[in-house]
Design a protein around this motif. Structure first.
Motif, PDB file in Angstrom:
ATOM      1  N   ASN A  48      70.006  32.644  94.034  1.00 26.34           N
ATOM      2  CA  ASN A  48      69.486  34.008  94.140  1.00 26.34           C
ATOM      3  C   ASN A  48      69.092  34.610  92.799  1.00 26.34           C
ATOM      4  O   ASN A  48      69.397  35.755  92.501  1.00 26.34           O
ATOM      5  CB  ASN A  48      70.514  34.908  94.839  1.00 26.34           C
ATOM      6  N   VAL A  49      68.383  33.841  92.008  1.00 29.43           N
ATOM      7  CA  VAL A  49      67.963  34.294  90.687  1.00 29.43           C
ATOM      8  C   VAL A  49      66.582  34.967  90.737  1.00 29.43           C
ATOM      9  O   VAL A  49      66.159  35.597  89.785  1.00 29.43           O
ATOM     10  CB  VAL A  49      67.983  33.103  89.688  1.00 29.43           C
ATOM     11  N   GLY A  50      65.917  34.887  91.885  1.00 31.50           N
ATOM     12  CA  GLY A  50      64.539  35.324  92.031  1.00 31.50           C
ATOM     13  C   GLY A  50      64.199  36.720  91.568  1.00 31.50           C
ATOM     14  O   GLY A  50      63.117  36.948  91.056  1.00 31.50           O
ATOM     15  N   CYS A  51      65.101  37.691  91.713  1.00 30.62           N
ATOM     16  CA  CYS A  51      64.854  39.067  91.261  1.00 30.62           C
ATOM     17  C   CYS A  51      65.978  39.553  90.346  1.00 30.62           C
ATOM     18  O   CYS A  51      66.301  40.735  90.317  1.00 30.62           O
ATOM     19  CB  CYS A  51      64.736  40.015  92.456  1.00 30.62           C
ATOM     20  N   ALA A  52      66.566  38.674  89.600  1.00 36.05           N
ATOM     21  CA  ALA A  52      67.737  39.012  88.780  1.00 36.05           C
ATOM     22  C   ALA A  52      67.396  39.715  87.469  1.00 36.05           C
ATOM     23  O   ALA A  52      68.287  40.075  86.719  1.00 36.05           O
ATOM     24  CB  ALA A  52      68.547  37.755  88.492  1.00 36.05           C
ATOM     25  N   GLY A  53      66.102  39.892  87.182  1.00 41.82           N
ATOM     26  CA  GLY A  53      65.725  40.451  85.876  1.00 41.82           C
ATOM     27  C   GLY A  53      65.840  39.368  84.823  1.00 41.82           C
ATOM     28  O   GLY A  53      65.674  38.184  85.102  1.00 41.82           O
ATOM     29  N   THR A  54      66.150  39.765  83.596  1.00 41.90           N
ATOM     30  CA  THR A  54      66.286  38.776  82.529  1.00 41.90           C
ATOM     31  C   THR A  54      67.583  38.001  82.698  1.00 41.90           C
ATOM     32  O   THR A  54      68.655  38.580  82.815  1.00 41.90           O
ATOM     33  CB  THR A  54      66.247  39.447  81.141  1.00 41.90           C
ATOM     34  N   VAL A  55      67.457  36.690  82.715  1.00 43.32           N
ATOM     35  CA  VAL A  55      68.606  35.804  82.866  1.00 43.32           C
ATOM     36  C   VAL A  55      68.738  34.979  81.590  1.00 43.32           C
ATOM     37  O   VAL A  55      67.752  34.450  81.074  1.00 43.32           O
ATOM     38  CB  VAL A  55      68.441  34.874  84.091  1.00 43.32           C
ATOM     39  N   VAL A  56      69.974  34.896  81.090  1.00 40.60           N
ATOM     40  CA  VAL A  56      70.266  34.097  79.905  1.00 40.60           C
ATOM     41  C   VAL A  56      71.035  32.854  80.357  1.00 40.60           C
ATOM     42  O   VAL A  56      72.132  32.959  80.883  1.00 40.60           O
ATOM     43  CB  VAL A  56      71.093  34.898  78.876  1.00 40.60           C
ATOM     44  N   PHE A  57      70.418  31.703  80.178  1.00 41.35           N
ATOM     45  CA  PHE A  57      71.028  30.420  80.494  1.00 41.35           C
ATOM     46  C   PHE A  57      71.619  29.884  79.189  1.00 41.35           C
ATOM     47  O   PHE A  57      70.891  29.743  78.204  1.00 41.35           O
ATOM     48  CB  PHE A  57      69.978  29.440  81.019  1.00 41.35           C
ATOM     49  N   THR A  58      72.919  29.596  79.181  1.00 39.52           N
ATOM     50  CA  THR A  58      73.595  29.175  77.952  1.00 39.52           C
ATOM     51  C   THR A  58      74.361  27.883  78.168  1.00 39.52           C
ATOM     52  O   THR A  58      75.049  27.720  79.168  1.00 39.52           O
ATOM     53  CB  THR A  58      74.587  30.262  77.478  1.00 39.52           C
ATOM     54  N   ALA A  59      74.242  26.977  77.200  1.00 38.98           N
ATOM     55  CA  ALA A  59      75.035  25.750  77.163  1.00 38.98           C
ATOM     56  C   ALA A  59      75.803  25.759  75.854  1.00 38.98           C
ATOM     57  O   ALA A  59      75.238  26.046  74.790  1.00 38.98           O
ATOM     58  CB  ALA A  59      74.141  24.523  77.244  1.00 38.98           C
ATOM     59  N   LYS A  60      77.110  25.456  75.927  1.00 40.23           N
ATOM     60  CA  LYS A  60      77.944  25.490  74.723  1.00 40.23           C
ATOM     61  C   LYS A  60      78.890  24.303  74.715  1.00 40.23           C
ATOM     62  O   LYS A  60      79.500  23.978  75.731  1.00 40.23           O
ATOM     63  CB  LYS A  60      78.742  26.789  74.691  1.00 40.23           C
ATOM     64  N   MET A  61      78.986  23.659  73.556  1.00 33.35           N
ATOM     65  CA  MET A  61      79.940  22.575  73.328  1.00 33.35           C
ATOM     66  C   MET A  61      80.466  22.745  71.910  1.00 33.35           C
ATOM     67  O   MET A  61      79.733  22.518  70.945  1.00 33.35           O
ATOM     68  CB  MET A  61      79.266  21.201  73.481  1.00 33.35           C
ATOM     69  N   GLY A  62      81.698  23.196  71.787  1.00 30.23           N
ATOM     70  CA  GLY A  62      82.232  23.488  70.464  1.00 30.23           C
ATOM     71  C   GLY A  62      81.402  24.574  69.807  1.00 30.23           C
ATOM     72  O   GLY A  62      81.169  25.632  70.390  1.00 30.23           O
ATOM     73  N   MET A  63      80.912  24.309  68.610  1.00 28.90           N
ATOM     74  CA  MET A  63      80.085  25.272  67.883  1.00 28.90           C
ATOM     75  C   MET A  63      78.596  25.138  68.226  1.00 28.90           C
ATOM     76  O   MET A  63      77.796  25.961  67.818  1.00 28.90           O
ATOM     77  CB  MET A  63      80.272  25.111  66.365  1.00 28.90           C
ATOM     78  N   ASP A  64      78.249  24.102  68.974  1.00 25.86           N
ATOM     79  CA  ASP A  64      76.853  23.861  69.345  1.00 25.86           C
ATOM     80  C   ASP A  64      76.506  24.709  70.569  1.00 25.86           C
ATOM     81  O   ASP A  64      77.191  24.645  71.591  1.00 25.86           O
ATOM     82  CB  ASP A  64      76.664  22.381  69.654  1.00 25.86           C
ATOM     83  N   LYS A  65      75.453  25.497  70.450  1.00 23.97           N
ATOM     84  CA  LYS A  65      75.080  26.416  71.527  1.00 23.97           C
ATOM     85  C   LYS A  65      73.564  26.453  71.665  1.00 23.97           C
ATOM     86  O   LYS A  65      72.842  26.559  70.675  1.00 23.97           O
ATOM     87  CB  LYS A  65      75.612  27.813  71.195  1.00 23.97           C
TER      88      LYS A  65
END
Length: 159
Positions: free
Chosen positions: A131-148
């Protein structure tokens, strides 16, 4: 303590130290995150779009009714990130994938406690976002330790 008991303690210490050293090396292993991608789930055909993450310019206006640059109706998205390492490795560093709106509301999340990369040192992990279709701005984040790594996309809707 006798000499033989001291020797046993010392040998155990060395074994423990070597195991901990191997575990610490395996946790990071020089692995890194790369190639974040976001794909729309097209409901009419049950297929995924091409990657819509920047630098690609993709108009996501009203994707829930198949408008913008969407080829058909799309309410969900698949966020993926590639993990690269030097050959096959057991990565023990947790990997966290999240999708949030601009207010910080979590739309979807996934934590992988670790993973085994392929023989050539690659792995791809995914997060399904409903249900992301009308969510406005979406921030997709991947993090592993200090790597982002992150991707911002605007899924706005309107008349």
């Amino acid at each position: 303590m006798t000499r033989s008991s001291l020797r046993r303690v010392f040998v155990r210490f060395l074994l423990l130290w070597s195991v901990l050293s191997v575990q610490a090396a395996a946790a990071s292993g020089g692995a890194y995150l790369t190639n974040p991608s976001v794909r729309l789930w097209y409901e009419g055909t049950g297929r995924l779009s091409d990657n819509i993450a920047p630098p690609r310019k993709f108009n996501l206006w009203n994707t829930i009714i198949g408008e913008g640059d969407a080829e058909e109706i799309a309410n969900d998205a698949l966020f993926t990130i590639d993990l690269r390492s030097d050959g096959q490795q057991n990565i023990r560093e947790p990997i966290t994938l999240t999708a949030t709106d601009l207010k910080g509301k979590i739309l979807a999340s996934r934590i992988l406690p670790g993973l085994l990369t392929s023989r050539n040192g690659t792995s791809t992990v995914a997060l399904w976002v409903k249900n992301v279709g009308c969510a406005g701005t979406v921030v997709f984040t991947a993090k592993m330790g200090m790597d982002k790594r992150l991707v911002k996309l605007d899924f706005s809707c309107g008349e």
